[in-house]
Design an enzyme around this catalytic site. Sequence first.
Site, mmCIF file in Angstrom:
data_model
loop_
_atom_site.group_PDB
_atom_site.id
_atom_site.type_symbol
_atom_site.label_atom_id
_atom_site.label_comp_id
_atom_site.label_asym_id
_atom_site.label_seq_id
_atom_site.Cartn_x
_atom_site.Cartn_y
_atom_site.Cartn_z
ATOM 1 N N PRO A 2 0.835 -1.203 0.000
ATOM 2 C CA PRO A 2 0.000 0.000 0.000
ATOM 3 C C PRO A 2 0.871 1.255 0.000
ATOM 4 O O PRO A 2 1.930 1.277 0.623
ATOM 5 C CB PRO A 2 -0.781 -0.100 1.312
ATOM 6 C CG PRO A 2 -0.639 -1.508 1.754
ATOM 7 C CD PRO A 2 0.636 -2.024 1.188
ATOM 8 N N GLU A 3 0.434 2.258 -0.709
ATOM 9 C CA GLU A 3 1.171 3.518 -0.748
ATOM 10 C C GLU A 3 0.334 4.600 -0.054
ATOM 11 O O GLU A 3 -0.738 4.310 0.466
ATOM 12 C CB GLU A 3 1.501 3.871 -2.205
ATOM 13 C CG GLU A 3 2.354 2.785 -2.858
ATOM 14 C CD GLU A 3 2.742 3.082 -4.299
ATOM 15 O OE1 GLU A 3 2.958 4.262 -4.624
ATOM 16 O OE2 GLU A 3 2.822 2.131 -5.097
#
Length: 293
Positions: A2-3
Amino acid sequence: MPELPEVETVRRGLEPVMEGARFDKVDLNRPDLRQPLPKDFVKRVQGKTVTGLGRRAKYLLADLSSGDVLMMHLGMSGSFRVAVNADERTPGEFYHERSRQRAHDHVVFEMSSGARVTFNDPRRFGLMLLVPRGELAEHPLMKALGPEPLGNEFDAALLARACAGKKTSLKATLSDQKVVAGLGNIYVCEALHRARLSPRRSAATLATRSGQPTARAEVLVTAIRDVLREAIKAGGSSLRDHRRTDGELGDFQHNFRVYDRAGKACPTPGCSGVIRRIVQGGRSTFFCPRCQR
Ligand SMILES: [Zn+2]
């Protein structure tokens, strides 16, 4: 992995059920994630109220009424399920499908808001730590982080200073959390395409000899901010409709211009290039060799 936009989407999904609510019950189904959970975790969390739920880079930071901060990181595969009565959703699903296997439900919070918040993490690269608020800024994981890309501190001058004299590529430099926090493979590729800069270009070319930002640095900062804002908006919009968030992906993957689009036509107006995939630092990079220079 996830960013930043995905973590911010998770934060926005947890905020209504956690902020202002008390942890009525805390259940740990195992003693560790990436690191051991603090030995006194249950004692320090149960009965405490969340006074604020913030984010720094890819860390969620829950301020507790005790003065502790509960630091949470999703790692590679972590997700939170929020259940209120029969309604269950997974904020931050986004491009990455999240697990629903109960065997990977490691931490369960029963909140006084009536919500059950479950942390699920098959690969267990996630993290939950407790840090006294006063020590947070000096915590090694926080100290190692560069500026927030959507914050006031991050601008072309700062990016140019970080890039001046660097022999590494733009792709590697922007992926470095010390240069700018929260960007990963997807958004580095997308931002570089918007800025029409090649991921292979030397980072040093964002700065003049005296370390001043070049026009490229200005364009890149704007591209980074734009792509993150749009992605957060896409995640947020899918959260508003509960049916779409349970088991369905967020919206932003439909807006990818290069990521995961090898062999497809470049979407830049007037460009006849074809998106290419190369490997940099062991990770896939997607870009258009024609309009990204
Ligand atoms: Zn192109």
